[in-house]
Scaffold this active site. Structure first.
Site, PDB file in Angstrom:
ATOM      1  N   SER A  26      -8.709 -14.854  16.664  1.00 32.25           N
ATOM      2  CA  SER A  26      -8.889 -13.552  17.277  1.00 32.25           C
ATOM      3  C   SER A  26      -7.543 -12.817  17.391  1.00 32.25           C
ATOM      4  O   SER A  26      -6.931 -12.483  16.382  1.00 32.25           O
ATOM      5  CB  SER A  26      -9.584 -13.706  18.635  1.00 32.25           C
ATOM      6  OG  SER A  26     -10.038 -12.473  19.123  1.00 32.25           O
TER       7      SER A  26
ATOM      8  N   ASP B 269     -20.404 -12.063  15.038  1.00 33.05           N
ATOM      9  CA  ASP B 269     -19.292 -11.885  15.971  1.00 33.05           C
ATOM     10  C   ASP B 269     -19.443 -10.528  16.661  1.00 33.05           C
ATOM     11  O   ASP B 269     -19.376  -9.486  16.010  1.00 33.05           O
ATOM     12  CB  ASP B 269     -17.967 -11.953  15.207  1.00 33.05           C
ATOM     13  CG  ASP B 269     -16.756 -12.042  16.113  1.00 33.05           C
ATOM     14  OD1 ASP B 269     -16.818 -11.536  17.252  1.00 33.05           O
ATOM     15  OD2 ASP B 269     -15.736 -12.615  15.677  1.00 33.05           O
TER      16      ASP B 269
ATOM     17  N   HIS C  39     -18.289 -15.299  17.839  1.00 35.59           N
ATOM     18  CA  HIS C  39     -16.827 -15.239  17.985  1.00 35.59           C
ATOM     19  C   HIS C  39     -16.313 -16.622  18.375  1.00 35.59           C
ATOM     20  O   HIS C  39     -15.965 -16.879  19.532  1.00 35.59           O
ATOM     21  CB  HIS C  39     -16.462 -14.194  19.038  1.00 35.59           C
ATOM     22  CG  HIS C  39     -15.013 -13.795  19.035  1.00 35.59           C
ATOM     23  ND1 HIS C  39     -14.435 -13.119  17.984  1.00 35.59           N
ATOM     24  CD2 HIS C  39     -14.025 -13.975  19.954  1.00 35.59           C
ATOM     25  CE1 HIS C  39     -13.151 -12.891  18.264  1.00 35.59           C
ATOM     26  NE2 HIS C  39     -12.882 -13.408  19.446  1.00 35.59           N
TER      27      HIS C  39
END
Length: 205
Positions: A104, A153, A185
């Site tokens: 991320s 996600d 995610h």
């Protein structure tokens, strides 16, 4: 510090609101397959705005328009963390044996580090991220990149990885992508296995 001739260093870079401990198990799970790799999983330099974890840059009020400037503003602190680790482990003049593994926001900072040309490392493995760097970009073109992203996600859409692939390849970089149907995610077992295979290839090159 004296390091062996085939040694590598992998720096695991967590997402916003997390900490280094969250990614440490990933390195441990890969260790048997890449015994010549030292894994280090630091905390980002700032306390997170909204949790007890850490952040590479604030996402409070972040927009597509202001995100690149925030990434640029985060570079000095990011570079300080990386420089300290690289120096401590004896890789200051061996960046071709250093790999960034991001998740991320950690992926955002890893891609920025190589796309800006600041860190000509051997490779970047990026999960669930995006390229959010200010232009123009002057990348380290020898860096090999693997990007992994899930189609479900809800935090960073998977098209961001496809967009990053297109932009980085246009700059002459070597990029592979894995788009995982239905994954949110997170890092899947399959994605982690593919990433470890990519890392194996890097360290045996």
């Amino acid at each position: 510090m004296t390091i062996s001739q085939n040694a590598f260093l992998a720096i695991l870079l967590h997402g916003v609101g997390s900490n280094g401990d969250d990614l440490e198990p990933l390195g441990k799970s890969w260790q048997a397959r890449v015994p010549n790799v030292t894994f280090v999983s630091p905390n980002a330099p700032e306390r997170c705005d909204f949790s007890s974890g850490y952040q590479w840059f604030s996402v409070a009020g972040v927009t597509p328009e202001n995100r690149p400037a925030r990434v640029s503003a985060a570079r000095p602190a990011f570079d300080a963390v990386i420089s300290s680790i690289v120096e401590e482990h004896g890789f200051s003049d061996k960046l071709d044996r250093v790999v960034f593994v991001g998740f991320s926001q950690g992926t955002i900072m890893s891609l920025d580090a190589v796309a800006s040309g600041r860190w000509p490392v051997a490779g970047v493995i990026g999960f669930s991220g995006r390229l959010a760097s200010e232009k123009p970009l002057t990348p380290a073109k020898d860096t090999k990149i693997l990007l992994v992203h899930g189609t479900s996600d809800s935090v960073i859409p998977s098209w961001e990885t496809e967009k990053a692939e297109t932009e980085l390849k246009a700059l002459g970089m070597q990029v592979e992508t894995v788009i995982e149907p239905g994954l949110g995610h997170t890092i899947s077992i399959g994605g982690a296995d593919r990433a470890c295979g990519f890392l194996e290839t890097l360290v045996k090159a």
